[in-house]
Design a protein around this motif. Structure first.
Motif, PDB file in Angstrom:
ATOM      1  N   UNK A   1     -30.764  59.823  49.243  1.00  0.00           N
ATOM      2  CA  UNK A   1     -29.853  60.960  49.239  1.00  0.00           C
ATOM      3  C   UNK A   1     -30.254  61.858  48.075  1.00  0.00           C
ATOM      4  N   UNK A   2     -30.569  63.139  48.411  1.00  0.00           N
ATOM      5  CA  UNK A   2     -31.127  64.057  47.424  1.00  0.00           C
ATOM      6  C   UNK A   2     -30.238  65.281  47.287  1.00  0.00           C
TER       7      UNK A   2
ATOM      8  N   UNK B   1     -31.758  62.079  42.882  1.00  0.00           N
ATOM      9  CA  UNK B   1     -32.101  61.183  43.979  1.00  0.00           C
ATOM     10  C   UNK B   1     -31.311  59.893  43.855  1.00  0.00           C
ATOM     11  N   UNK B   2     -30.831  59.374  44.983  1.00  0.00           N
ATOM     12  CA  UNK B   2     -30.087  58.122  44.991  1.00  0.00           C
ATOM     13  C   UNK B   2     -30.506  57.308  46.209  1.00  0.00           C
ATOM     14  N   UNK B   3     -30.695  55.994  45.997  1.00  0.00           N
ATOM     15  CA  UNK B   3     -31.107  55.094  47.074  1.00  0.00           C
ATOM     16  C   UNK B   3     -29.888  54.322  47.579  1.00  0.00           C
ATOM     17  N   UNK B   4     -29.695  54.299  48.912  1.00  0.00           N
ATOM     18  CA  UNK B   4     -28.573  53.562  49.482  1.00  0.00           C
ATOM     19  C   UNK B   4     -28.847  53.261  50.948  1.00  0.00           C
TER      20      UNK B   4
ATOM     21  N   UNK C   1     -35.713  48.921  60.150  1.00  0.00           N
ATOM     22  CA  UNK C   1     -36.592  49.470  59.124  1.00  0.00           C
ATOM     23  C   UNK C   1     -36.678  48.496  57.948  1.00  0.00           C
ATOM     24  N   UNK C   2     -37.880  48.127  57.502  1.00  0.00           N
ATOM     25  CA  UNK C   2     -37.989  47.175  56.385  1.00  0.00           C
ATOM     26  C   UNK C   2     -37.326  47.714  55.130  1.00  0.00           C
ATOM     27  N   UNK C   3     -36.681  46.826  54.406  1.00  0.00           N
ATOM     28  CA  UNK C   3     -36.050  47.204  53.147  1.00  0.00           C
ATOM     29  C   UNK C   3     -37.110  47.496  52.100  1.00  0.00           C
ATOM     30  N   UNK C   4     -36.803  48.427  51.232  1.00  0.00           N
ATOM     31  CA  UNK C   4     -37.711  48.819  50.165  1.00  0.00           C
ATOM     32  C   UNK C   4     -37.314  48.095  48.887  1.00  0.00           C
ATOM     33  N   UNK C   5     -38.318  47.665  48.167  1.00  0.00           N
ATOM     34  CA  UNK C   5     -38.064  47.006  46.891  1.00  0.00           C
ATOM     35  C   UNK C   5     -37.415  48.000  45.927  1.00  0.00           C
TER      36      UNK C   5
ATOM     37  N   UNK D   1     -32.692  46.301  55.624  1.00  0.00           N
ATOM     38  CA  UNK D   1     -31.862  46.634  54.462  1.00  0.00           C
ATOM     39  C   UNK D   1     -30.573  45.821  54.427  1.00  0.00           C
ATOM     40  N   UNK D   2     -30.243  45.084  55.510  1.00  0.00           N
ATOM     41  CA  UNK D   2     -29.065  44.220  55.523  1.00  0.00           C
ATOM     42  C   UNK D   2     -29.467  42.744  55.537  1.00  0.00           C
TER      43      UNK D   2
END
Length: 435
Positions: free
Chosen positions: A358-359, A350-353, A320-324, A235-236
Motif C-alpha cells: 500500500x503506497x 510504503x506499507x506491506x500487508x 501468491x507466495x508470501x514474501x519474506x 500469505x496465510x
C-alpha cells in the motif's frame, strides 16, 4: 560434612534419591539434611541447584563431579541437546551455583514448557513392585510437554502442588494423599500418537547425549510443508500451520503447555512460539517440529489441500507466495504523470500487508499492488484519487460530459468517475433492488 545417599535407579531424578534417603530415616529433620546435601534449603527442581556443594557432600558415596550429577540425575541432558553451546554452559553454571542471581529463564525458556507438577506413571510403579525396588520418580516424566509415558504409552498422573508438602521431597508411596490429577484432553488417535512421540523423542534426547541445531529443525519443517502445497507458501500460511498443529496435538494440549489461550488464537501464540526467533530458546518447540514431521510422514492425509482450501477460498495454484518480510519492499514510481512532481517520482510511504504493498504519494493519491517479482502497470490499483483528479471530474461533469467521456479523457475507470460524483453529491446514490 559428607552424606551417604543410595545408588540411583535407571532414569531416577536427583530429588527422588534425596527423598528416598529422607523417607528411610524418619528421625532426621528435613531442612537439616537438605542443608548438608545442597548447602541451603531448596525446593524440588527438575534441573537442580547447588550441584557443586552436592558433589562435595556426596564424594564419599558417589564420587561424581557436578557436571556428571547434572548429566546422570537431572533433566539437563535434554536441554543441553537443544541449546546453543553458550546457553548450555550458562545453564550448567546456574545449576552448579546455590542461589546465585542468575536465572535459568535468561538462558532457556522454561515457560511455557509445560511448567507442571511431579508426573508419574502407575504402570512404571507396578514394574518397580514386581522388580522388588522402591517406587521412585522418573526424569523423562518431568520433561516439558511430556504427558504420556514413553514406555507404556499411558497418560501420566500429576501432583500439582507438590512444593507445599516437604518442599517436594517425599516418596511416591504417599502420592494418593496429595490428590494427583490426570489432564482431561479428549485426544484423537492422531493426537495421542503425536503426544506419545513427544515422550519418545524427549527420552531419546535425554539419554543419547546428542546435540541438535536449534535453527535447522523449524526451517526443515517449513521446507517440508512448502513442498507439500502452495497453501503453506502463501500469505496465510501461518493460519494453515496453526490449524495443522491443532489437528496433531489438540487445542487442550496446546493450552496445557502455554501454546494457546482462550483470548488469543493459535496463530498468535503457537506459531510465534514455534517459529519465532526470540532471544530465549524454547527446547519444546524443536520437539514439536520433529513430531510434526513424523506425523506428516505417518498420516499424509492431514496435509491434503481440501483441509486448508477455506483459508484462502481460491485454488492452490492461484495462491501468491508470501514474501519474506525481512526483504526490502519493492519500490515503483507513482503512475500519476500529470501531477506536479512529474514522472519518475517514487512513492513517499510504503506499507506491506497481506501480500500487497500500500503506497501513498505526495500528490494525494494512494495505490496498492501485489508484492510480486513480475509486476506490470495493470497490477497497480488506485485506492484514492488526488484532489486535482476530483476537481477535473467535477468540472467536466458541469460541462455536460458523460461519465464514460470523463473517464476516457482522464484515464480513469468509469466506476471511479461515478464514485467521485456520488461522494460529492452530484448524482444520487444507487439503491439496490430488493429481491
Amino acid at each position: 560434612m559428607r552424606i551417604f545417599l543410595s545408588e540411583s535407579f535407571p532414569d531416577e531424578i536427583l530429588f527422588s534419591v534425596v527423598a528416598r534417603y529422607i523417607n528411610d530415616r524418619p528421625w532426621v529433620k528435613l531442612f537439616a539434611v537438605l542443608r548438608v546435601i545442597y548447602g541451603y534449603v531448596p525446593m524440588v527442581s527438575f534441573l537442580g541447584n547447588g550441584l557443586d556443594h552436592l558433589s562435595a557432600s556426596t564424594s564419599a558415596c558417589w564420587g561424581l563431579s557436578a557436571t556428571e550429577i547434572a548429566e546422570e540425575l537431572t533433566c539437563y541432558p535434554y536441554f543441553a541437546a537443544l541449546l546453543q553451546p553458550q546457553k548450555r554452559e550458562k545453564l550448567l553454571d546456574w545449576m552448579n551455583a546455590k542461589t546465585a542471581g542468575i536465572h535459568a529463564e535468561n538462558h532457556v525458556r522454561l515457560t511455557p514448557m509445560g511448567a507442571h507438577g511431579i508426573r508419574f506413571c502407575e504402570r512404571c510403579f507396578a514394574d518397580d513392585r514386581r522388580g522388588g525396588t522402591p517406587l521412585y520418580w522418573r526424569r523423562v516424566h518431568q520433561l516439558p510437554g511430556v504427558i504420556f509415558c514413553p514406555w507404556h504409552a499411558e497418560l501420566l498422573w500429576e501432583i500439582p502442588d507438590f512444593k507445599k508438602h516437604r518442599n517436594g521431597f517425599f516418596s511416591p508411596d504417599i502420592r494418593w494423599n496429595l490428590t494427583p490429577l490426570q489432564p482431561d484432553l479428549n485426544l484423537s488417535d492422531l493426537q495421542k500418537f503425536c503426544c506419545v512421540e513427544i515422550a519418545k523423542i524427549s527420552l531419546f534426547l535425554l539419554n543419547r547425549k546428542i546435540t541438535v541445531c536449534p535453527e535447522t529443525v523449524p526451517s526443515r519443517l517449513l521446507m517440508i510443508l512448502e513442498n507439500i502445497s502452495p497453501y503453506f507458501r502463501g500469505w496465510r500460511k501461518s493460519t494453515c500451520i496453526a490449524r495443522l498443529f491443532e489437528m496433531c496435538f489438540g487445542r487442550a494440549y496446546l493450552m496445557l503447555n502455554g501454546l494457546a489461550t482462550k483470548e488469543m488464537g493459535l496463530e498468535n501464540t503457537t506459531i510465534r512460539f514455534v517459529f519465532g526467533r526470540g532471544r530465549v530458546c524454547a527446547p519444546l518447540r524443536l520437539v514439536l517440529c520433529a513430531v510434526m514431521a513424523k506425523a506428516i510422514e505417518s498420516y499424509p492425509n492431514i496435509v491434503e489441500e481440501r483441509i486448508f482450501a477455506d483459508v484462502y477460498r481460491i485454488p492452490s495454484n492461484r495462491v501468491r507466495p508470501a514474501i519474506n518480510k525481512d526483504q526490502p519492499i519493492k519500490r515503483i514510481n507513482c503512475p500519476n504523470v500529470n501531477a506536479k512532481h512529474g514522472p519518475d517520482h517514487p512513492f513517499d510511504l510504503l506499507m506491506r500487508k497481506g501480500g500487497y504493498i500500500y503506497a501513498t504519494c505526495s500528490c494525494g493519491m494512494t495505490f496498492n499492488y501485489p508484492e510480486s517479482s513480475e509486476l506490470s502497470s495493470c497490477d497497480v490499483k488506485v485506492s484514492r484519487w488526488s484532489q486535482d483528479h476530483i476537481s477535473r471530474v467535477l468540472h467536466m461533469n458541469s460541462l455536460g460530459k458523460s461519465q464514460q467521456a470523463i473517464g476516457l479523457s482522464l484515464g480513469m475507470p468509469t466506476s471511479s468517475v461515478g464514485n467521485i460524483l456520488r461522494r460529492n453529491g452530484v448524482i444520487a446514490k444507487l439503491k439496490r433492488r430488493r429481491r
